[in-house]
Structure formats: C-alpha cells, structure tokens
Design an enzyme around this catalytic site. Structure first.
Site, mmCIF file in Angstrom:
data_model
loop_
_atom_site.group_PDB
_atom_site.id
_atom_site.type_symbol
_atom_site.label_atom_id
_atom_site.label_comp_id
_atom_site.label_asym_id
_atom_site.label_seq_id
_atom_site.Cartn_x
_atom_site.Cartn_y
_atom_site.Cartn_z
ATOM 1 N N LYS A 22 0.833 -1.212 0.000
ATOM 2 C CA LYS A 22 0.000 0.000 0.000
ATOM 3 C C LYS A 22 0.865 1.259 0.000
ATOM 4 O O LYS A 22 0.650 2.173 -0.788
ATOM 5 C CB LYS A 22 -0.904 -0.030 1.237
ATOM 6 C CG LYS A 22 -1.480 1.299 1.663
ATOM 7 C CD LYS A 22 -2.223 1.139 2.979
ATOM 8 C CE LYS A 22 -2.574 2.435 3.650
ATOM 9 N NZ LYS A 22 -1.445 3.203 4.178
ATOM 10 N N ASN A 23 1.852 1.299 0.895
ATOM 11 C CA ASN A 23 2.615 2.537 1.060
ATOM 12 C C ASN A 23 3.596 2.803 -0.072
ATOM 13 O O ASN A 23 4.206 3.857 -0.123
ATOM 14 C CB ASN A 23 3.355 2.543 2.407
ATOM 15 C CG ASN A 23 2.391 2.749 3.561
ATOM 16 O OD1 ASN A 23 1.203 2.991 3.348
ATOM 17 N ND2 ASN A 23 2.890 2.636 4.778
ATOM 18 N N CYS A 117 -6.370 7.793 8.870
ATOM 19 C CA CYS A 117 -6.595 7.294 10.222
ATOM 20 C C CYS A 117 -6.236 8.362 11.232
ATOM 21 O O CYS A 117 -5.280 9.115 11.050
ATOM 22 C CB CYS A 117 -5.735 6.058 10.485
ATOM 23 S SG CYS A 117 -6.269 4.604 9.588
ATOM 24 N N ARG A 122 -1.517 14.958 12.620
ATOM 25 C CA ARG A 122 -0.694 14.576 11.459
ATOM 26 C C ARG A 122 -0.570 15.802 10.563
ATOM 27 O O ARG A 122 -1.195 15.886 9.504
ATOM 28 C CB ARG A 122 -1.324 13.396 10.717
ATOM 29 C CG ARG A 122 -1.324 12.139 11.544
ATOM 30 C CD ARG A 122 -1.896 10.964 10.789
ATOM 31 N NE ARG A 122 -0.931 10.347 9.908
ATOM 32 C CZ ARG A 122 -1.202 9.238 9.201
ATOM 33 N NH1 ARG A 122 -2.384 8.669 9.270
ATOM 34 N NH2 ARG A 122 -0.277 8.708 8.424
ATOM 35 N N ASP A 307 3.835 0.916 12.107
ATOM 36 C CA ASP A 307 2.699 0.225 11.491
ATOM 37 C C ASP A 307 2.585 -1.238 11.929
ATOM 38 O O ASP A 307 1.541 -1.863 11.728
ATOM 39 C CB ASP A 307 2.805 0.283 9.960
ATOM 40 C CG ASP A 307 2.447 1.657 9.422
ATOM 41 O OD1 ASP A 307 1.989 2.506 10.200
ATOM 42 O OD2 ASP A 307 2.636 1.887 8.205
ATOM 43 N N ARG A 399 -8.809 -0.529 3.987
ATOM 44 C CA ARG A 399 -7.935 0.502 3.413
ATOM 45 C C ARG A 399 -6.571 -0.077 3.036
ATOM 46 O O ARG A 399 -5.897 0.451 2.155
ATOM 47 C CB ARG A 399 -7.725 1.640 4.421
ATOM 48 C CG ARG A 399 -8.961 2.501 4.640
ATOM 49 C CD ARG A 399 -8.607 3.760 5.389
ATOM 50 N NE ARG A 399 -7.320 4.205 4.893
ATOM 51 C CZ ARG A 399 -6.386 4.774 5.636
ATOM 52 N NH1 ARG A 399 -6.615 5.009 6.898
ATOM 53 N NH2 ARG A 399 -5.236 5.136 5.101
HETATM 54 C C1 UD1 Z 1 3.853 7.069 6.382
HETATM 55 C C2 UD1 Z 1 3.067 5.812 6.130
HETATM 56 C C3 UD1 Z 1 2.418 5.319 7.417
HETATM 57 C C4 UD1 Z 1 3.478 5.149 8.493
HETATM 58 C C5 UD1 Z 1 4.326 6.404 8.632
HETATM 59 C C6 UD1 Z 1 5.491 6.230 9.590
HETATM 60 C C7 UD1 Z 1 2.365 6.045 3.831
HETATM 61 C C8 UD1 Z 1 1.250 6.236 2.872
HETATM 62 N N1 UD1 Z 1 2.047 6.095 5.134
HETATM 63 O O1 UD1 Z 1 2.939 8.050 6.858
HETATM 64 O O2 UD1 Z 1 1.773 4.089 7.150
HETATM 65 O O3 UD1 Z 1 2.844 4.901 9.720
HETATM 66 O O4 UD1 Z 1 4.861 6.790 7.359
HETATM 67 O O5 UD1 Z 1 6.315 5.210 9.146
HETATM 68 O O6 UD1 Z 1 3.492 5.796 3.439
HETATM 69 N N2 UD1 Z 1 5.008 15.011 10.612
HETATM 70 C C9 UD1 Z 1 4.925 16.360 10.907
HETATM 71 N N3 UD1 Z 1 4.787 17.251 9.873
HETATM 72 C C10 UD1 Z 1 4.716 16.848 8.570
HETATM 73 C C11 UD1 Z 1 4.799 15.470 8.281
HETATM 74 C C12 UD1 Z 1 4.944 14.566 9.317
HETATM 75 O O7 UD1 Z 1 4.990 16.763 12.067
HETATM 76 O O8 UD1 Z 1 4.590 17.712 7.672
HETATM 77 C C13 UD1 Z 1 5.128 14.043 11.719
HETATM 78 C C14 UD1 Z 1 3.894 13.142 11.827
HETATM 79 O O9 UD1 Z 1 2.861 13.778 12.528
HETATM 80 C C15 UD1 Z 1 4.441 11.933 12.545
HETATM 81 C C16 UD1 Z 1 5.868 11.834 12.002
HETATM 82 O O10 UD1 Z 1 6.171 13.119 11.444
HETATM 83 O O11 UD1 Z 1 4.484 12.152 13.928
HETATM 84 C C17 UD1 Z 1 6.043 10.767 10.965
HETATM 85 O O12 UD1 Z 1 5.194 11.013 9.893
HETATM 86 P P1 UD1 Z 1 5.539 10.583 8.391
HETATM 87 O O13 UD1 Z 1 6.817 9.841 8.362
HETATM 88 O O14 UD1 Z 1 5.388 11.793 7.539
HETATM 89 O O15 UD1 Z 1 4.348 9.578 8.107
HETATM 90 P P2 UD1 Z 1 3.346 9.577 6.895
HETATM 91 O O16 UD1 Z 1 4.094 9.891 5.645
HETATM 92 O O17 UD1 Z 1 2.128 10.335 7.223
#
Ligand code: UD1
Length: 418
Positions: A22-23, A117, A122, A307, A399
């Site tokens: 998925k990711n 979710c 986020r 995850d 999902r």
């Molecule tokens: C991706 C994965 C998700 C996984 C996560 C962490 C996909 C589609 N989803 O989510 O399944 O759980 O990586 O491995 O690939 N953050 C900020 N500001 C931002 C962006 C992120 O503060 O602009 C914070 C988030 O709130 C979180 C942390 O950074 O606490 C990690 O987030 P991130 O690595 O960006 O995860 P996702 O890309 O949302």
C-alpha cells in the site's frame, strides 16, 4: 455496515501469496500524474486506498483503473490544475502526494487538508515548507490551500527536521520535473522510498541516494510511460505472521522481501517462533508457548515500524511474561488496546508506553476497528481467542488489506465477512 466474525482457536497452515505494498503503490499512483504516457502497474493492491487514489486521478481528468487482477493502467494525458475536491482529499492521508505531483506537472494545485486514520496530529507543515523552498506560493483561502509556482518549480536544498516518509516522497514528486537539482538531507530511508525512486527512474527521472539519508534529484524536462511492479507489503506480511504467531501453526509467505523486515522478524524470533527465509519467502512456525520480548521502540526505518506495533502487540497478549512498547512516531496509536482488553488482554498504557502482561486466554468479544493497523491487530488477537469475536468498522481494515478474510480463511482461519 460490514463486520468480520471470527471463531478463534484454529491453527493456521498453508501458503499466503503476499499483496503489493500500500505505502509504495499510493505515492507511485500519484507519481503517474507526472507522466503523460501510459503507466502499467503490476502487483498493485486492490484496497480501498488505491481505489481512492484512482478516483482522484479520474477527478483530475486522467484515465485510471484495474485492467487485470492486480494490474492497474493509468494515463495522465491531461491533468487539471483546478485541484482536488475536499471529499476526495479527506478519503485518505496519502491524497497529499497529489500536491507534489500535480504541482510538478502543472505548477498549480488547490487542495484541502488530507484525511486518513486518526493517529493523533498529522500536520503537513514539513510538506508545505519544502514546497515553499522550491518556489511554491501557498495561500490559505476558505479552508483550502491554493498553491502556485508562478515561475515554475526549482531545485532546492531541503534539510528535514525529521525523516518524514510522506514529506520525502512529496519532495521527490515535486522535484523530478523541477528546474535544477534538489537535495533532501535527513531523508526517510524506508524501502517504499526506494520503490518510488525506482518507479520514477523507470520513467526517466534522475534520482540518486534513495534509501540513504541524502537524496539528490536532478530535474528532467519530461517523463515517459513505463511498466513497473510494486514491491511487496512488509506490513501486511508482518500482520499475517502475527496472525500465525497468535493462532499457532505454520505458514509460508511468498512474494515477500524478508530483507526489508529484519527489525520485525527479530521480534518473532524472540517470541520463540522459528523462521527460515529465502530471497522472497518466509517459512514460519509459531512458537509455543510464545515468550515475551525485550522492549520494542517504534522508530523510522530500519528501526521497528510503527505500522507493525498493533499486530505484534496482539500476538504478545498471550505470551509468557511482560512485554513493553514505546510508540515514538504517532501520539495516538494505542486505540486497539481497548478492543484487546475486551478480549481479556492485560495491557496498561501510560503516555507513549504500553505494558502487556501475558494472559493464559483471550475470549470472544464485540469490538470496533479503531484504525487500519489497530483493526488488523484485533483480527490477529481474535484468531487466538476462545469463542466468537465480531469486529466492526472494517472499512479501516479494507484501506490496507486485500480481502483479509479470504487470505486468512485460505490458511485455515474461521473468519467471515457479514
Ligand atoms: C507514512 C506511512 C504510514 C506510516 C508512517 C510512519 C504512507 C502512505 N504512510 O505516513 O503508514 O505509519 O509513514 O512510518 O506511506 N510530521 C509532521 N509534519 C509533517 C509530516 C509529518 O509533524 O509535515 C510528523 C507526523 O505527525 C508523525 C511523524 O512526522 O508524527 C512521521 O510522519 P511521516 O513519516 O510523515 O508519516 P506519513 O508519511 O504520514
């Protein structure tokens, strides 16, 4: 409203052919916007999030759909720069990838905040600040973000304060057609980043360093179409192994990539499970009794993935002894604990720490999937429970898992969707 009904206590046995990731599929589907020619994607999982991504493509004026079981065909000949509707943006967090991709292709994009979710806050501040460095002006208007790159996107040096997966991918998407060179420092190193880079490279992009903390993207004038196979889903693999650990039995998972899963496989070994891996198969035998493990701290790759936290916790509910988790990535990622407790688990949560005291038995209960991976954790626990569990809200599970009930019943689980 659909639910899963599971009669626990049946050992698992047989082979599971793993779904595509998925990711990896979601950013790759968004990346298709950058190419005007046809993209053929093999091993693309048929899950509700990939259907959402294809609905966004259609909304943008592209052609997108599954042509064969797991082969998706996408052609983004024309891409509307008018933006994406709020309804589609809210269907999933990964809708944010379309911001980088549409900006990269058209220089403009209007979006609202993405859904997904509820794992705590986020934000997308890092995504937006990176795009600003690349020449994008972002104006907030009536709850929407109006993003424009008047003079086109240009390369930039972008140090990330945290190696965010989504931010790294969004920058890559915005940078491949930008003028000049973009360098991401402290980039995320997840295997899915490498998959996105491999896909973009197959379309003619110039990317170096994916999988390391420094990624360099040299902008090119245009991308061409390609045929690409999405990598295996390491989290779905962890989920099915956790199901087998919880229920007992022996499982072979094929079409997987064990080398991407070391931090997870080590935990199963500590539990007393026996694993034998080849290049793309895992032969798994559940330990009995399962043993508690040393503290698990969720971290960025190659650390233990957030995850996989819920599904491993589910398997540890009946392990002998005390196991501890520290959740370091998301603030609100223990919502499955309530459901596990309803089945008889003994779990204490204090802030980012969860302490699991192994119990002798879990029993049937009615629970709600609280989110995607939490829901999968409830399924794993239910397979080891005495009696019948009913899990509602399974749209969350859909999902990320392709027909989870069919996969599990094919290896002996008593699970139906009603
Ligand atoms: C991706 C994965 C998700 C996984 C996560 C962490 C996909 C589609 N989803 O989510 O399944 O759980 O990586 O491995 O690939 N953050 C900020 N500001 C931002 C962006 C992120 O503060 O602009 C914070 C988030 O709130 C979180 C942390 O950074 O606490 C990690 O987030 P991130 O690595 O960006 O995860 P996702 O890309 O949302």
């Amino acid at each position: 409203m659909q639910k899963l009904v599971i009669n626990g206590g049946k050992k698992l046995g047989g082979e599971i052919v793993l779904q595509g990731a998925k990711n990896a599929a979601l950013p790759i589907i968004a990346a298709s916007v950058l190419c005007g020619e046809e993209i053929i994607l093999h091993n693309c999982p048929r899950i509700s999030d990939t259907y959402s991504a294809m609905r966004i493509l259609t909304y943008l004026g592209c052609r997108a759909g599954f042509e064969d079981k797991n082969t998706a065909v996408i052609k983004a000949e024309n891409v509307s720069a008018d933006g994406i509707s709020d309804e589609l943006m809210r269907e999933m967090r990964s809708s944010i990838f379309f911001l980088g991709a549409v900006l990269g292709r058209t220089g403009r994009c209007r979006i609202t905040l993405p859904g997904g979710c509820d794992l705590g806050p986020r934000p997308i501040d890092m995504h937006l600040s990176a795009l600003r460095k690349m020449g994008v002006t972002i104006r907030e208007e009536f709850g929407a973000l109006n993003c424009t790159a008047e003079n086109g996107l240009h390369g930039a040096k972008i140090p990330l304060s945290f190696p965010s997966v989504g931010t790294t991918e969004n920058i890559m998407l915005a940078a491949v057609l930008a003028e000049g060179t973009t360098v991401i420092h402290n980039a995320a190193r997840e295997p899915e980043i490498i998959d996105l880079a491999s896909f973009l490279t197959a379309c003619g992009a110039k990317i170096n360093g994916a999988g390391s903390g420094k990624i360099t993207i040299n902008g090119v004038k245009s991308l061409y179409g390609c045929e690409y196979t999405v990598m295996p889903d390491r989290i779905a693999c962890a989920t099915y192994l956790a199901c087998a650990a919880a229920a007992g039995g022996e499982l072979v998972v094929s079409d997987c990539r064990p080398s991407d899963m070391e931090s997870i496989l080590t935990v199963f070994e500590q539990m007393g499970c026996i694993l034998h891996t080849t290049g793309e198969k895992i032969y798994f035998s559940a330990g009995r009794p399962l043993k508690a493990v040393t503290p698990i701290r969720t971290m960025v790759y190659p650390g233990f993935p957030t995850d996989a936290q819920a599904v491993i916790m589910a398997a540890l509910c009946k392990a002998k002894g005390t196991s501890v988790f520290a959740e370091n990535i998301f603030e609100n990622r223990y919502k499955h604990v309530d459901g596990l407790r309803r089945m008889g688990a003994d779990i204490l949560v204090e802030g980012k720490v969860a302490v699991i005291e192994g119990v002798n038995r879990l029993y049937g209960a009615k629970t709600d999937a609280p989110d995607l991976r939490g829901g999968a954790g409830l399924v794993a626990a239910a397979l080891s429970a005495e009696g019948t569990c009913e899990i509602s809200n399974i749209h969350y599970i859909d999902r990320g898992y392709e027909e989870i009930e069919k996969v599990l019943s094919s290896v002996g689980a008593d699970i139906v969707r009603i």
